[in-house]
Design an enzyme around this catalytic site. Structure first.
Site, PDB file in Angstrom:
ATOM      1  CB  CYS A   2      -0.862   0.026   1.252  1.00 22.31           C
ATOM      2  SG  CYS A   2      -1.847  -1.453   1.461  1.00 22.31           S
ATOM      3  NE  ARG A  27       4.623   1.983  -1.007  1.00 24.47           N
ATOM      4  CZ  ARG A  27       5.433   2.099   0.035  1.00 24.47           C
ATOM      5  NH1 ARG A  27       6.539   2.780  -0.085  1.00 24.47           N
ATOM      6  NH2 ARG A  27       5.145   1.545   1.191  1.00 24.47           N
ATOM      7  CD1 TRP A  74      -0.268  -5.542  -3.687  1.00 29.46           C
ATOM      8  CD2 TRP A  74      -0.186  -6.538  -1.675  1.00 29.46           C
ATOM      9  NE1 TRP A  74       0.273  -6.795  -3.854  1.00 29.46           N
ATOM     10  CE2 TRP A  74       0.333  -7.432  -2.651  1.00 29.46           C
ATOM     11  CE3 TRP A  74      -0.230  -6.956  -0.345  1.00 29.46           C
ATOM     12  CZ2 TRP A  74       0.807  -8.696  -2.332  1.00 29.46           C
ATOM     13  CZ3 TRP A  74       0.245  -8.222  -0.029  1.00 29.46           C
ATOM     14  CH2 TRP A  74       0.748  -9.069  -1.022  1.00 29.46           C
ATOM     15  CG  ASN A  98       0.655   2.363   3.609  1.00 25.49           C
ATOM     16  OD1 ASN A  98      -0.406   2.370   3.004  1.00 25.49           O
ATOM     17  ND2 ASN A  98       1.772   2.878   3.135  1.00 25.49           N
ATOM     18  N   GLY A  99      -0.095  -1.062   6.322  1.00 21.05           N
ATOM     19  CA  GLY A  99       0.319  -1.991   7.376  1.00 21.05           C
ATOM     20  C   GLY A  99      -0.802  -2.926   7.744  1.00 21.05           C
ATOM     21  CD  GLU A 474      18.121 -11.466  -9.113  1.00 18.81           C
ATOM     22  OE1 GLU A 474      17.476 -12.000  -8.208  1.00 18.81           O
ATOM     23  OE2 GLU A 474      17.833 -10.348  -9.589  1.00 18.81           O
ATOM     24  CE  LYS A 478      14.825  -9.417 -10.917  1.00 21.12           C
ATOM     25  NZ  LYS A 478      15.340  -9.027  -9.660  1.00 21.12           N
ATOM     26  CD  GLU A 481      10.854 -10.035  -9.245  1.00 23.37           C
ATOM     27  OE1 GLU A 481      10.401  -9.380  -8.313  1.00 23.37           O
ATOM     28  OE2 GLU A 481      11.976  -9.808  -9.748  1.00 23.37           O
ATOM     29  CG  HIS A 497      21.303 -35.483  -7.821  1.00 18.89           C
ATOM     30  ND1 HIS A 497      21.779 -36.747  -7.564  1.00 18.89           N
ATOM     31  CD2 HIS A 497      22.393 -34.690  -7.935  1.00 18.89           C
ATOM     32  CE1 HIS A 497      23.106 -36.729  -7.504  1.00 18.89           C
ATOM     33  NE2 HIS A 497      23.498 -35.475  -7.725  1.00 18.89           N
ATOM     34  CE  LYS A 597      12.127  -1.443  -6.013  1.00 18.14           C
ATOM     35  NZ  LYS A 597      12.905  -2.377  -6.853  1.00 18.14           N
TER      36      LYS A 597
HETATM   37  C1  AGP Z   1      13.270  -8.358  -6.568  1.00 20.62           C
HETATM   38  O1  AGP Z   1      13.204  -8.251  -7.951  1.00 20.62           O
HETATM   39  C2  AGP Z   1      12.010  -8.567  -5.911  1.00 20.62           C
HETATM   40  N1  AGP Z   1      11.017  -7.638  -6.272  1.00 20.62           N
HETATM   41  C3  AGP Z   1      12.004  -9.020  -4.468  1.00 20.62           C
HETATM   42  O2  AGP Z   1      12.419 -10.345  -4.490  1.00 20.62           O
HETATM   43  C4  AGP Z   1      12.860  -8.237  -3.450  1.00 20.62           C
HETATM   44  O3  AGP Z   1      14.212  -8.419  -3.714  1.00 20.62           O
HETATM   45  C5  AGP Z   1      12.513  -8.734  -2.036  1.00 20.62           C
HETATM   46  O4  AGP Z   1      11.168  -8.460  -1.777  1.00 20.62           O
HETATM   47  C6  AGP Z   1      13.385  -8.110  -0.974  1.00 20.62           C
HETATM   48  O5  AGP Z   1      13.232  -6.738  -0.944  1.00 20.62           O
HETATM   49  P1  AGP Z   1      14.243  -5.804  -0.173  1.00 20.62           P
HETATM   50  O6  AGP Z   1      15.568  -5.933  -0.834  1.00 20.62           O
HETATM   51  O7  AGP Z   1      13.659  -4.436  -0.321  1.00 20.62           O
HETATM   52  O8  AGP Z   1      14.287  -6.269   1.241  1.00 20.62           O
END
Ligand code: AGP
Length: 602
Positions: A2, A27, A74, A98-99, A474, A478, A481, A497, A597
């Site tokens: 949010c 976000r 959100w 928020n929260g 990673e 990417k 996502e 395996h 985000k």
């Molecule tokens: C990265 O592309 C992601 N959106 C996500 O995995 C992110 O790295 C994770 O939520 C951790 O966030 P932070 O680094 O702000 O703690």
């Protein structure tokens, strides 16, 4: 997650509220709304979906109020719907939150018994009713805000407007970030300090238990006991949301291309390994074990750095996913244990939870954080800024390379402090990193050609060995996502395996290779894939690619480096590949579905 934005000015604030929400879109959210005070009464507009939908609603009946609050939601408690969208109201009041309110059920029952009529399924709606009941009993708005803050359990940031005081914006913070600012045109507050750009040049960051009172004359902050306080201020970068100056189609693409500048900034700021040590109260000679904790992309940076701490500093190191780690049962800590938490946002709830667990066990915590002023940056025993600059794309790119560059410096610094040999040599190599990343970026046309061939795939596999294994994970993260293609990263040696059963000619396999000690092992694994008709796309240095040219359908060249540099450089084509695949699929690259985000809930 949010987002909150609020504004008080001398002109109608609806356009600023919409613009503010656009800045918070990255976000992640699924509904949005605003509330203003007009002719003494609260006016509310909400819409499900993007801010564009809200803007259309606002345009069809623009509110004229010069004070207002806005929110992107959100969904956590209740589906995304107009009814559940913020701001939430009680008679004479509107709030954005928020929260999470953990005790909302008990509060809801108690408030209902006292006459509250709830319209939504959200936890947040208890807030305006609590405030309303306090104010109905003669409590001032400022004190009502603090009382409500004390009554709520959980982590939250709140912005409120009240018909009783139509020229005051109020805010309260516990756990969730909130920044306030003031400029020529009036006052502003937001859950992200950068969203204040253009309205204020400095953001004041509220601390837990603080409230803010914002009028057209200025901002006053109060601590939990109601006394006036001054808090840390941050400079607000005026250019961060200036998309018109962005020659790239998306924030993510710009951020990928900014990586050489980010690396140059880090190596300019931390000239020698000792410079990073100066920022943290740790004597690495006395460190007996390091636990690196993070989530998502930051976790993969941690997984890579674990190897560096062992290799360069000869300290046992382990890595943990924050959401798992925080609920583990632990053996008593050893003397000399150290925790390193890594977070771009500095607000990730799981990482904050893991940090609290470490501190409760008496283990010192140092943090690597991009957002200065964030919760993790403030609460760690020492913080090393990542210096990546604001990252707007939900998929983390430049923050990842910043994390790795700073972690490499820290591992070398630890090695130097522990009198390990060869540190100077590795530090000299690190100076070449920016040029190597630039060279990897020049290969973008080849990446686009590969993306054009594979963007309709249903599934992809990424493999790597040694320091390229976290890079494979990673790369897969990417891709999934932002392109919504199923992707998994595996240790290349682990394929046989089990995962090798997935190999078929339809599934692109991105195989990371590098000349060096593990090359022959990786090459054998890749040949095992080829023998089963796997469709192999190689990513590696020229010599490694040449040796495997007979088994690859495509290859992406990166400059050759050492164990310290190769993983960072190899990340670049994977970021570009994810970006171009998502673009070719016509997806919203900067704001992928379901993601946020800054993940401020567990
Ligand atoms: C990265 O592309 C992601 N959106 C996500 O995995 C992110 O790295 C994770 O939520 C951790 O966030 P932070 O680094 O702000 O703690």
């Amino acid at each position: 997650m949010c987002g909150i934005f609020a504004r008080i000015a001398n002109e109608p604030v609806a356009p600023a509220l919409i613009e503010g929400l656009r800045r918070l879109e990255y976000r992640g959210y699924d509904s949005a709304g605003i509330a203003t005070i007009e002719q003494g009464g609260i006016e509310r507009r909400c819409a499900v979906g993007k801010v564009d939908a809200l803007e259309a609603v606002v345009r069809s009946g623009p509110p004229a109020g010069t004070i207002g609050i806005a929110h992107t939601r959100w969904a956590t408690h209740g589906s995304p719907s107009e009814r559940n969208a913020h701001p939430h109201v009680a008679p004479g009041l509107a709030i954005a939150h928020n929260g999470i309110i953990e005790n909302h059920r008990e509060l809801r029952h108690a408030l209902s018994d006292r006459g509250a009529r709830f319209r939504s399924e959200t936890d947040s709606e208890v807030i305006p009713w609590l405030m309303h009941q306090h104010m109905a009993n003669g409590v001032s708005a400022k004190d009502a805000m603090h009382r409500v803050g004390e009554e709520l359990h959980g982590a939250f940031a709140i912005a409120a407007i009240s018909e009783n005081e139509p020229n005051v914006l109020r805010a309260y913070r516990r756990g969730s970030p909130l920044a306030v600012g003031f400029g020529e045109g009036g006052g502003v507050l937001a859950s992200d300090p950068q969203a204040l750009a253009g309205y204020a040049t400095e953001a004041m960051i509220l601390e837990d238990g603080d409230s803010a009172e914002i009028t057209r004359d200025g901002v006053t902050l109060f601590n939990r006991t109601g006394e006036r306080v001054q808090r840390q201020t941050l400079a607000v970068d005026p250019s961060v949301f200036a998309c018109e100056d962005n020659p790239y189609a998306h924030h993510m693409l710009r951020e990928i291309h900014e990586q050489p500048d980010v690396i140059a900034r880090i190596l300019g700021q931390y000239r020698v390994p000792a410079d990073v040590l100066a920022m943290v109260p740790v004597d690495f000679r006395r460190v007996s074990r390091i636990t690196l904790v993070a989530c998502g992309t930051s976790y993969y940076a941690a997984a890579l750095a674990r190897r560096w701490f062992q290799e360069f500093a000869r300290v046992p190191a382990e890595v943990a996913i924050a959401s798992e780690f925080r609920y583990e049962a632990f053996a008593p800590p050893l003397p000399g244990e150290l925790a390193i938490v890594i977070s771009q946002s500095g607000e990730t709830a799981d990482t904050i939870g893991a940090m609290e667990v470490m501190r409760a066990r008496g283990i010192p915590v140092i943090a690597l954080v991009n957002q200065i002023g964030s919760t993790i940056a403030r609460e760690a025993d020492g913080t090393i800024p990542l210096l990546a600059g604001p990252e707007i794309g939900v998929a983390s790119t430049k923050a990842f390379s910043a994390q790795l560059t700073v972690l490499a410096m820290l591992a070398l610094a630890a090695g130097q402090r522990r009198n390990q040999p060869g540190i100077g040599q590795f530090h000299a190599r690190l100076q070449k990193l920016g040029d190597m990343v630039t060279a990897a970026l020049h290969n973008e046309p080849a990446v686009i050609a590969v993306a054009e061939r594979i963007h309709n795939a249903h599934s992809m596999i990424y493999v790597g060995r040694g320091s390229l294994f976290p890079v494979a994970m990673e790369g897969a993260l990417k891709l999934k996502e932002i392109s919504y293609i199923h992707a998994e990263g595996f240790a290349a040696g682990e394929l046989k395996h089990g995962p090798i059963a997935l190999v078929d000619p339809q599934t692109p396999i991105i195989a990371l290779v590098a000349s060096g000690s593990l090359f022959e092992k990786s090459a054998s694994n890749i040949r095992e894939i080829a023998a089963r008709n796997g469709r192999i796309i190689l990513v590696g240095d020229r010599a490694a690619l040449l040796s495997l040219s007979d088994v690859s359908t495509h290859s992406l060249t990166v400059p050759q480096g050492c164990d310290l540099l190769q993983p960072i450089v190899s990340t670049v084509p994977l970021q570009l590949l994810a970006y171009h695949v998502a673009r070719l699929r016509g997806l919203d690259v900067d704001r992928p579905r379901n993601l946020a985000k800054s993940v401020t809930v567990e």
